[in-house]
Design a protein around this motif. Structure first.
Motif, PDB file in Angstrom:
ATOM      1  N   GLN A  40      14.660 -30.157 -17.892  1.00 48.00           N
ATOM      2  CA  GLN A  40      13.926 -31.289 -17.323  1.00 48.00           C
ATOM      3  C   GLN A  40      14.217 -31.426 -15.838  1.00 48.00           C
ATOM      4  OE1 GLN A  40      15.936 -34.744 -17.217  1.00 48.00           O
ATOM      5  NE2 GLN A  40      14.419 -35.337 -15.682  1.00 48.00           N
ATOM      6  N   LEU A  41      15.457 -31.245 -15.448  1.00 57.73           N
ATOM      7  CA  LEU A  41      15.822 -31.379 -14.044  1.00 57.73           C
ATOM      8  C   LEU A  41      15.379 -30.163 -13.222  1.00 57.73           C
ATOM      9  CD1 LEU A  41      19.314 -33.000 -14.591  1.00 57.73           C
ATOM     10  CD2 LEU A  41      17.303 -34.104 -13.588  1.00 57.73           C
ATOM     11  N   VAL A  42      15.509 -28.970 -13.791  1.00 59.53           N
ATOM     12  CA  VAL A  42      15.027 -27.778 -13.090  1.00 59.53           C
ATOM     13  C   VAL A  42      13.509 -27.859 -12.886  1.00 59.53           C
ATOM     14  CG1 VAL A  42      14.755 -25.265 -13.239  1.00 59.53           C
ATOM     15  CG2 VAL A  42      16.924 -26.326 -13.886  1.00 59.53           C
ATOM     16  N   ALA A  43      12.821 -28.456 -13.842  1.00 59.05           N
ATOM     17  CA  ALA A  43      11.370 -28.593 -13.714  1.00 59.05           C
ATOM     18  C   ALA A  43      10.983 -29.412 -12.489  1.00 59.05           C
ATOM     19  CB  ALA A  43      10.784 -29.225 -14.968  1.00 59.05           C
ATOM     20  N   LEU A  44      11.832 -30.356 -12.070  1.00 59.01           N
ATOM     21  CA  LEU A  44      11.557 -31.107 -10.848  1.00 59.01           C
ATOM     22  C   LEU A  44      11.566 -30.181  -9.638  1.00 59.01           C
ATOM     23  CD1 LEU A  44      13.764 -34.298 -11.359  1.00 59.01           C
ATOM     24  CD2 LEU A  44      11.343 -33.988 -11.910  1.00 59.01           C
ATOM     25  N   VAL A  45      12.516 -29.249  -9.633  1.00 58.86           N
ATOM     26  CA  VAL A  45      12.589 -28.280  -8.539  1.00 58.86           C
ATOM     27  C   VAL A  45      11.373 -27.349  -8.579  1.00 58.86           C
ATOM     28  CG1 VAL A  45      13.965 -26.456  -7.472  1.00 58.86           C
ATOM     29  CG2 VAL A  45      15.105 -28.410  -8.574  1.00 58.86           C
ATOM     30  N   ALA A  46      11.056 -26.859  -9.763  1.00 60.55           N
ATOM     31  CA  ALA A  46       9.924 -25.935  -9.896  1.00 60.55           C
ATOM     32  C   ALA A  46       8.615 -26.596  -9.474  1.00 60.55           C
ATOM     33  CB  ALA A  46       9.829 -25.436 -11.335  1.00 60.55           C
ATOM     34  N   ALA A  47       8.497 -27.900  -9.718  1.00 63.20           N
ATOM     35  CA  ALA A  47       7.285 -28.621  -9.342  1.00 63.20           C
ATOM     36  C   ALA A  47       7.232 -28.941  -7.854  1.00 63.20           C
ATOM     37  CB  ALA A  47       7.179 -29.913 -10.145  1.00 63.20           C
ATOM     38  N   SER A  48       8.344 -28.749  -7.154  1.00 64.99           N
ATOM     39  CA  SER A  48       8.437 -29.156  -5.752  1.00 64.99           C
ATOM     40  C   SER A  48       8.242 -28.016  -4.766  1.00 64.99           C
ATOM     41  CB  SER A  48       9.814 -29.796  -5.503  1.00 64.99           C
ATOM     42  OG  SER A  48      10.004 -30.907  -6.353  1.00 64.99           O
ATOM     43  N   VAL A  49       8.364 -26.780  -5.217  1.00 66.34           N
ATOM     44  CA  VAL A  49       8.263 -25.653  -4.292  1.00 66.34           C
ATOM     45  C   VAL A  49       6.809 -25.192  -4.203  1.00 66.34           C
ATOM     46  CG1 VAL A  49      10.637 -24.940  -4.756  1.00 66.34           C
ATOM     47  CG2 VAL A  49       8.763 -23.953  -6.110  1.00 66.34           C
ATOM     48  N   PRO A  50       6.432 -24.555  -3.101  1.00 66.23           N
ATOM     49  CA  PRO A  50       5.048 -24.073  -2.959  1.00 66.23           C
ATOM     50  C   PRO A  50       4.689 -23.060  -4.046  1.00 66.23           C
ATOM     51  CG  PRO A  50       6.190 -24.061  -0.840  1.00 66.23           C
ATOM     52  CD  PRO A  50       7.235 -24.327  -1.882  1.00 66.23           C
ATOM     53  N   PRO A  51       3.417 -22.960  -4.402  1.00 69.73           N
ATOM     54  CA  PRO A  51       3.001 -22.022  -5.457  1.00 69.73           C
ATOM     55  C   PRO A  51       3.209 -20.566  -5.094  1.00 69.73           C
ATOM     56  CG  PRO A  51       1.087 -23.040  -4.405  1.00 69.73           C
ATOM     57  CD  PRO A  51       2.290 -23.775  -3.914  1.00 69.73           C
ATOM     58  N   THR A  52       3.421 -20.280  -3.822  1.00 67.31           N
ATOM     59  CA  THR A  52       3.667 -18.893  -3.393  1.00 67.31           C
ATOM     60  C   THR A  52       5.157 -18.544  -3.398  1.00 67.31           C
ATOM     61  OG1 THR A  52       3.718 -19.648  -1.089  1.00 67.31           O
ATOM     62  CG2 THR A  52       1.607 -18.850  -1.956  1.00 67.31           C
ATOM     63  N   THR A  53       6.002 -19.441  -3.845  1.00 64.80           N
ATOM     64  CA  THR A  53       7.446 -19.225  -3.792  1.00 64.80           C
ATOM     65  C   THR A  53       7.861 -18.018  -4.621  1.00 64.80           C
ATOM     66  OG1 THR A  53       7.898 -21.567  -3.419  1.00 64.80           O
ATOM     67  CG2 THR A  53       9.697 -20.249  -4.346  1.00 64.80           C
ATOM     68  N   SER A  54       8.702 -17.191  -4.022  1.00 63.22           N
ATOM     69  CA  SER A  54       9.283 -16.044  -4.714  1.00 63.22           C
ATOM     70  C   SER A  54      10.684 -16.428  -5.179  1.00 63.22           C
ATOM     71  CB  SER A  54       9.341 -14.839  -3.764  1.00 63.22           C
ATOM     72  OG  SER A  54      10.048 -13.769  -4.364  1.00 63.22           O
ATOM     73  N   VAL A  55      10.894 -16.401  -6.493  1.00 64.99           N
ATOM     74  CA  VAL A  55      12.150 -16.854  -7.089  1.00 64.99           C
ATOM     75  C   VAL A  55      12.921 -15.654  -7.621  1.00 64.99           C
ATOM     76  CG1 VAL A  55      13.218 -18.388  -8.783  1.00 64.99           C
ATOM     77  CG2 VAL A  55      11.012 -19.005  -7.765  1.00 64.99           C
ATOM     78  N   LEU A  56      14.182 -15.550  -7.225  1.00 62.37           N
ATOM     79  CA  LEU A  56      15.058 -14.486  -7.701  1.00 62.37           C
ATOM     80  C   LEU A  56      15.989 -15.048  -8.764  1.00 62.37           C
ATOM     81  CD1 LEU A  56      16.159 -11.546  -7.334  1.00 62.37           C
ATOM     82  CD2 LEU A  56      17.802 -12.531  -5.705  1.00 62.37           C
ATOM     83  N   VAL A  57      16.066 -14.362  -9.921  1.00 58.73           N
ATOM     84  CA  VAL A  57      16.941 -14.788 -11.006  1.00 58.73           C
ATOM     85  C   VAL A  57      17.723 -13.588 -11.525  1.00 58.73           C
ATOM     86  CG1 VAL A  57      15.319 -16.615 -11.673  1.00 58.73           C
ATOM     87  CG2 VAL A  57      15.243 -14.408 -12.864  1.00 58.73           C
ATOM     88  N   ALA A  58      18.760 -13.869 -12.294  1.00 58.32           N
ATOM     89  CA  ALA A  58      19.563 -12.812 -12.900  1.00 58.32           C
ATOM     90  C   ALA A  58      18.984 -12.440 -14.263  1.00 58.32           C
ATOM     91  CB  ALA A  58      21.007 -13.269 -13.056  1.00 58.32           C
ATOM     92  N   LYS A  59      18.957 -11.158 -14.558  1.00 57.62           N
ATOM     93  CA  LYS A  59      18.492 -10.709 -15.869  1.00 57.62           C
ATOM     94  C   LYS A  59      19.330 -11.344 -16.973  1.00 57.62           C
ATOM     95  CE  LYS A  59      16.662  -6.156 -14.573  1.00 57.62           C
ATOM     96  NZ  LYS A  59      16.832  -4.678 -14.716  1.00 57.62           N
ATOM     97  N   GLY A  60      18.658 -11.859 -17.972  1.00 60.63           N
ATOM     98  CA  GLY A  60      19.354 -12.402 -19.122  1.00 60.63           C
ATOM     99  C   GLY A  60      19.931 -13.780 -18.916  1.00 60.63           C
ATOM    100  N   ASP A  61      19.588 -14.458 -17.808  1.00 58.63           N
ATOM    101  CA  ASP A  61      20.117 -15.802 -17.592  1.00 58.63           C
ATOM    102  C   ASP A  61      19.507 -16.765 -18.607  1.00 58.63           C
ATOM    103  OD1 ASP A  61      21.584 -17.875 -16.411  1.00 58.63           O
ATOM    104  OD2 ASP A  61      21.154 -17.173 -14.379  1.00 58.63           O
TER     105      ASP A  61
END
Length: 335
Positions: A79-100
């Motif tokens: 729920q809290l991460v969704a606030l961040v995801a809703a706040s960044v531009p739609p062109t945002t490139s997000v880097l994550v770790a495999k299997g997180d």
């Protein structure tokens, strides 16, 4: 009952599942039980939980190295991460770790952002080529830790999920843009509470997509009617609190914030490494142990040792209430 770090726990021998569900200190369990009693007899009103929400918020800030006015209170990591995801531009490139853990990554995928997965160890090197890094401080599946120094040096905005780190090790994460964590694991609070710490710049650009009456500057005067009048600090991102969870969090988090977490880390990681040494396996900097031994899950369950299976391996997690007896119980079950 076990005594540990100045309090007591009603935790059974062989409970090594804190990475899934933390066992509360006895005062926390008592506080929640008393809250249920008051609820069942109509003794509470809507504002009874407010000081408890404040106490938990401030304690979380101390645990991650952020002032309390920069901490939002919610119900879950996603729920809290969704606030961040809703706040960044739609062109945002997000880097994550495999299997997180997917409560960290799914909100970005649900917003159809560009997501790149790389091995955990490669995240800092790839970070400069992306707009945002979202990574767990400690991996849920196996306890591996992110290289926070290298990630900080990379200079890319970062969202850290501290769920599997906060509560057993000292953290100073005020440099991060966002820090999120759930309360029901190493923080030993009931399920239904989570927090999001924000840097001043990140707070200014985080949309209160779940704006509600409790996010008001004075919640008890903003329950009816417009205009929008949200709190000027991180409370503007608050979710209306899950009362029973907050009563428990207001006990567990201040307790942990008052401990020497360096000693807690030494204790919990020491037990994990005692187990690994006995199994002729390399040491870990984490209290979370991942074992790929054949039949381990069945053997542990038959012996009454509580663990989890994650990513196809047995996961054990030591916390401040565990002892050498728990290590012995695992070894006895596996041999």
């Amino acid at each position: 009952m076990r005594e540990a770090f100045g309090t007591t726990f009603d935790v059974p021998l062989g409970y090594l599942n804190t990475a899934a569900v933390g066992v509360p200190p006895a005062p926390t369990a008592a506080a929640v039980a008393d809250a249920v009693r008051r609820w069942s007899t109509g003794l509470d009103n809507g504002g009874t939980a407010d000081p408890h929400v404040t106490a938990a918020r401030r304690a979380f800030g101390r645990l991650v190295g952020v002032p309390g006015d920069r901490v939002a209170s919610g119900a879950s990591v996603s729920q809290l991460v969704a606030l961040v995801a809703a706040s960044v531009p739609p062109t945002t490139s997000v880097l994550v770790a495999k299997g997180d853990f997917t409560s960290l990554t799914f909100p970005f995928a649900a917003h159809d952002l560009r997501i790149t997965e790389v091995d955990l160890d490669d995240v800092p090197a790839h970070a400069p080529r992306h707009d945002l890094v979202a990574v767990s401080v400690v991996q849920s599946a196996d306890g591996r830790a992110a290289d926070l120094d290298a990630l900080r040096a990379a200079g890319t905005p970062v969202l850290l999920d501290a769920t599997q780190a906060v509560g057993w090790t000292p953290l100073d994460l005020g440099w991060a843009d966002w820090v999120v964590a759930a309360g029901y694991k190493f923080l030993m609070a009931p399920r239904g509470c989570a927090w999001l710490a924000c840097s001043p710049a990140a707070l200014a650009r985080t949309t209160p997509a779940a704006a509600n009456w409790y996010a008001g500057d004075d919640p008890w005067t903003s329950v009816y009617g417009l205009p929008l009048r949200l709190a000027p600090d991180a409370r503007r991102l608050d979710l209306s609190p899950v009362w029973l969870s907050q009563f428990g969090a207001a006990e567990s988090l201040p307790y942990l914030a008052g401990l020497d977490l360096g000693e807690v880390r030494e204790h919990a990681v020491g037990l994990a490494n005692d187990l690994l040494t006995a199994l002729d396996l390399p040491p870990t900097p984490s209290p979370i142990v991942s074992l790929g031994l054949p039949g381990a899950a069945e053997k542990l369950a038959a012996a009454g040792v509580r663990s989890s299976v994650r990513a196809g391996r047995v996961r054990l997690a030591f916390h401040l209430y565990n002892t050498a007896e728990d290590v012995d119980a695992v070894l006895a079950a596996l041999r």
